[in-house]
Design a protein around this motif. Structure first.
Motif, PDB file in Angstrom:
ATOM      1  N   SER A 119       1.011  -1.293  -0.128  1.00 30.22           N
ATOM      2  CA  SER A 119      -0.101  -0.027   0.006  1.00 30.22           C
ATOM      3  C   SER A 119       0.736   1.407  -0.075  1.00 30.22           C
ATOM      4  CB  SER A 119      -0.934  -0.010   1.098  1.00 30.22           C
ATOM      5  OG  SER A 119      -0.070  -0.015   2.454  1.00 30.22           O
ATOM      6  N   ARG A 120       2.443   1.139  -0.197  1.00 28.38           N
ATOM      7  CA  ARG A 120       3.221   2.333   0.108  1.00 28.38           C
ATOM      8  C   ARG A 120       4.543   1.759  -0.106  1.00 28.38           C
ATOM      9  NH1 ARG A 120       5.463   0.653   4.453  1.00 28.38           N
ATOM     10  NH2 ARG A 120       4.366   0.116   6.444  1.00 28.38           N
ATOM     11  N   PHE A 121       5.358   2.646  -0.418  1.00 28.49           N
ATOM     12  CA  PHE A 121       6.924   2.297  -0.374  1.00 28.49           C
ATOM     13  C   PHE A 121       7.117   1.404   0.638  1.00 28.49           C
ATOM     14  CE2 PHE A 121       7.294   6.160  -3.135  1.00 28.49           C
ATOM     15  CZ  PHE A 121       7.486   5.546  -4.285  1.00 28.49           C
ATOM     16  N   THR A 122       7.797   0.164   0.558  1.00 29.70           N
ATOM     17  CA  THR A 122       8.180  -0.553   1.651  1.00 29.70           C
ATOM     18  C   THR A 122       9.438  -0.042   2.333  1.00 29.70           C
ATOM     19  OG1 THR A 122       9.468  -2.027   0.147  1.00 29.70           O
ATOM     20  CG2 THR A 122       7.104  -2.675   0.694  1.00 29.70           C
ATOM     21  N   HIS A 123      10.221   0.730   1.472  1.00 30.03           N
ATOM     22  CA  HIS A 123      11.591   1.634   1.929  1.00 30.03           C
ATOM     23  C   HIS A 123      11.414   2.979   1.483  1.00 30.03           C
ATOM     24  CE1 HIS A 123      15.339   2.350   3.177  1.00 30.03           C
ATOM     25  NE2 HIS A 123      15.829   2.838   2.220  1.00 30.03           N
ATOM     26  N   ALA A 124      10.844   3.909   2.037  1.00 28.54           N
ATOM     27  CA  ALA A 124      10.891   5.150   1.665  1.00 28.54           C
ATOM     28  C   ALA A 124      12.022   6.022   1.889  1.00 28.54           C
ATOM     29  CB  ALA A 124       9.522   6.049   2.313  1.00 28.54           C
ATOM     30  N   VAL A 125      12.494   6.592   0.895  1.00 23.72           N
ATOM     31  CA  VAL A 125      13.771   7.384   1.126  1.00 23.72           C
ATOM     32  C   VAL A 125      13.345   9.077   0.936  1.00 23.72           C
ATOM     33  CG1 VAL A 125      15.960   7.880   0.158  1.00 23.72           C
ATOM     34  CG2 VAL A 125      15.007   5.689   0.011  1.00 23.72           C
ATOM     35  N   VAL A 126      13.841   9.620   2.019  1.00 19.13           N
ATOM     36  CA  VAL A 126      13.484  11.090   2.149  1.00 19.13           C
ATOM     37  C   VAL A 126      14.785  11.887   1.750  1.00 19.13           C
ATOM     38  CG1 VAL A 126      12.771  12.914   3.898  1.00 19.13           C
ATOM     39  CG2 VAL A 126      11.800  10.763   3.839  1.00 19.13           C
ATOM     40  N   PHE A 127      14.646  12.620   0.477  1.00 17.11           N
ATOM     41  CA  PHE A 127      15.471  13.484  -0.016  1.00 17.11           C
ATOM     42  C   PHE A 127      15.396  14.863   0.100  1.00 17.11           C
ATOM     43  CE2 PHE A 127      15.152   9.657  -2.927  1.00 17.11           C
ATOM     44  CZ  PHE A 127      16.650   9.209  -2.861  1.00 17.11           C
ATOM     45  N   ARG A 128      16.332  15.765   0.179  1.00 21.52           N
ATOM     46  CA  ARG A 128      16.268  17.038   0.661  1.00 21.52           C
ATOM     47  C   ARG A 128      17.396  17.589  -0.062  1.00 21.52           C
ATOM     48  NH1 ARG A 128      11.901  15.686   1.534  1.00 21.52           N
ATOM     49  NH2 ARG A 128      10.424  16.230   3.153  1.00 21.52           N
ATOM     50  N   ARG A 129      17.519  18.968  -0.307  1.00 23.97           N
ATOM     51  CA  ARG A 129      18.665  19.702  -0.786  1.00 23.97           C
ATOM     52  C   ARG A 129      18.944  20.612   0.176  1.00 23.97           C
ATOM     53  NH1 ARG A 129      21.775  19.050  -4.955  1.00 23.97           N
ATOM     54  NH2 ARG A 129      20.101  18.623  -6.574  1.00 23.97           N
ATOM     55  N   PRO A 176      20.037  23.832   1.876  1.00 21.40           N
ATOM     56  CA  PRO A 176      19.766  25.377   1.538  1.00 21.40           C
ATOM     57  C   PRO A 176      21.277  26.014   2.008  1.00 21.40           C
ATOM     58  CG  PRO A 176      18.646  24.997   3.400  1.00 21.40           C
ATOM     59  CD  PRO A 176      18.837  23.633   3.100  1.00 21.40           C
ATOM     60  N   GLY A 177      21.954  25.202   2.714  1.00 20.78           N
ATOM     61  CA  GLY A 177      23.385  25.952   3.063  1.00 20.78           C
ATOM     62  C   GLY A 177      24.210  25.585   1.994  1.00 20.78           C
ATOM     63  N   CYS A 178      24.676  24.416   1.948  1.00 21.93           N
ATOM     64  CA  CYS A 178      25.780  23.939   1.084  1.00 21.93           C
ATOM     65  C   CYS A 178      25.390  23.365  -0.464  1.00 21.93           C
ATOM     66  CB  CYS A 178      26.684  22.630   1.619  1.00 21.93           C
ATOM     67  SG  CYS A 178      25.819  21.191   1.840  1.00 21.93           S
ATOM     68  N   GLN A 179      24.037  23.108  -0.692  1.00 21.20           N
ATOM     69  CA  GLN A 179      23.288  22.822  -1.780  1.00 21.20           C
ATOM     70  C   GLN A 179      23.580  21.421  -2.205  1.00 21.20           C
ATOM     71  OE1 GLN A 179      21.271  24.932  -3.783  1.00 21.20           O
ATOM     72  NE2 GLN A 179      21.469  25.885  -1.775  1.00 21.20           N
ATOM     73  N   GLU A 180      24.197  20.485  -1.177  1.00 23.51           N
ATOM     74  CA  GLU A 180      24.355  19.127  -1.335  1.00 23.51           C
ATOM     75  C   GLU A 180      23.104  18.361  -1.190  1.00 23.51           C
ATOM     76  OE1 GLU A 180      26.967  17.208  -2.299  1.00 23.51           O
ATOM     77  OE2 GLU A 180      28.521  18.739  -2.277  1.00 23.51           O
ATOM     78  N   CYS A 181      22.663  17.432  -2.059  1.00 19.99           N
ATOM     79  CA  CYS A 181      21.551  16.695  -1.694  1.00 19.99           C
ATOM     80  C   CYS A 181      21.950  15.534  -0.709  1.00 19.99           C
ATOM     81  CB  CYS A 181      21.095  15.943  -3.055  1.00 19.99           C
ATOM     82  SG  CYS A 181      19.543  15.187  -3.046  1.00 19.99           S
ATOM     83  N   ALA A 182      20.975  15.654   0.098  1.00 19.37           N
ATOM     84  CA  ALA A 182      20.981  14.611   1.508  1.00 19.37           C
ATOM     85  C   ALA A 182      19.819  13.622   1.631  1.00 19.37           C
ATOM     86  CB  ALA A 182      21.335  15.536   2.550  1.00 19.37           C
ATOM     87  N   ILE A 183      20.119  12.673   2.004  1.00 26.05           N
ATOM     88  CA  ILE A 183      19.138  11.801   2.358  1.00 26.05           C
ATOM     89  C   ILE A 183      18.816  11.855   3.927  1.00 26.05           C
ATOM     90  CG2 ILE A 183      18.539   9.176   2.947  1.00 26.05           C
ATOM     91  CD1 ILE A 183      20.260   8.617   0.308  1.00 26.05           C
ATOM     92  N   VAL A 184      17.685  12.001   4.325  1.00 25.51           N
ATOM     93  CA  VAL A 184      17.407  12.155   5.524  1.00 25.51           C
ATOM     94  C   VAL A 184      17.042  10.720   6.459  1.00 25.51           C
ATOM     95  CG1 VAL A 184      15.257  13.111   7.278  1.00 25.51           C
ATOM     96  CG2 VAL A 184      16.001  14.464   5.164  1.00 25.51           C
ATOM     97  N   ARG A 185      17.908  10.656   7.407  1.00 26.15           N
ATOM     98  CA  ARG A 185      17.463   9.397   8.051  1.00 26.15           C
ATOM     99  C   ARG A 185      17.012   9.643   9.570  1.00 26.15           C
ATOM    100  NH1 ARG A 185      19.965   6.340   4.532  1.00 26.15           N
ATOM    101  NH2 ARG A 185      22.074   6.943   3.725  1.00 26.15           N
TER     102      ARG A 185
END
Length: 179
Positions: free
Chosen positions: A129-139, A141-150
């Motif tokens: 009914s949903r992603f079995t492993h959901a990954v939260v991505f964010r850019r 705003p400080g260094c502009q790197e793309c990060a995975i929220v854990r």
């Protein structure tokens, strides 16, 4: 119900997108028969690993071997979702047993699930009914790197800046950094 939602453009390394040739792309699965034919051609070894998938902007599921780049699976185009997916036999039919939005080239938000569910429903494939492993991505705003929220820790691992609660990976000009 409108499952189209947001489309995601490729935000990974430019050289990977440049390597995508005309006519490339994952195997288009438009019907239950397409899936049955495609899965029958997979080897036992292939079935042990998840596959790369995208849902193209026309709502179709596209599948490729796991080590394929999502941008190649998508033929270089925007997607409604992207990630990894695996299948298992349940009684006398195939079903999805694991599916994630893990794509560091597109970094789709977890809210892209309805597009995946719609594509799977269209080919009559049972799924969670949903992603079995959901990954939260964010850019960041400080260094502009793309990060995975854990573990709901919205802090950039690269510079310590607070990460936004809302998805923002594609909120700025194209990047040549992977999530």
């Amino acid at each position: 119900m409108n499952v189209r939602g947001r489309s995601y453009r490729y935000v990974g390394p430019a050289d990977l997108k440049a390597a995508v040739g005309p006519g490339s792309g994952g195997h288009r699965i438009g019907s239950a028969a397409d899936f049955t034919h495609w899965i029958a051609e997979r080897t036992a070894a292939e079935l042990l690993e998840p596959f790369t998938f995208v849902v193209s902007t026309d709502g179709m599921l596209r599948l490729a071997p796991r080590r394929s780049e999502h941008v190649a699976c998508a033929g270089g185009e925007n997607v409604l979702s992207a990630g990894e997916i695996s299948f298992t036999r349940e009684a006398d039919r195939w079903v999805v047993d694991d599916v994630s939005n893990q794509s560091t080239g597109y970094c789709p938000d977890v809210v892209s699930w309805p597009a995946v569910a719609h594509a799977l429903d269209a080919i009559e494939l049972g799924h969670p009914s949903r992603f079995t492993h959901a990954v939260v991505f964010r850019r960041c705003p400080g260094c502009q790197e793309c990060a995975i929220v854990r573990e709901d820790d919205f802090i950039c691992v690269f510079c310590g800046t607070d990460l936004p609660k809302e998805w923002n990976v594609d909120a700025a000009p194209p990047y040549d950094r992977r999530c």
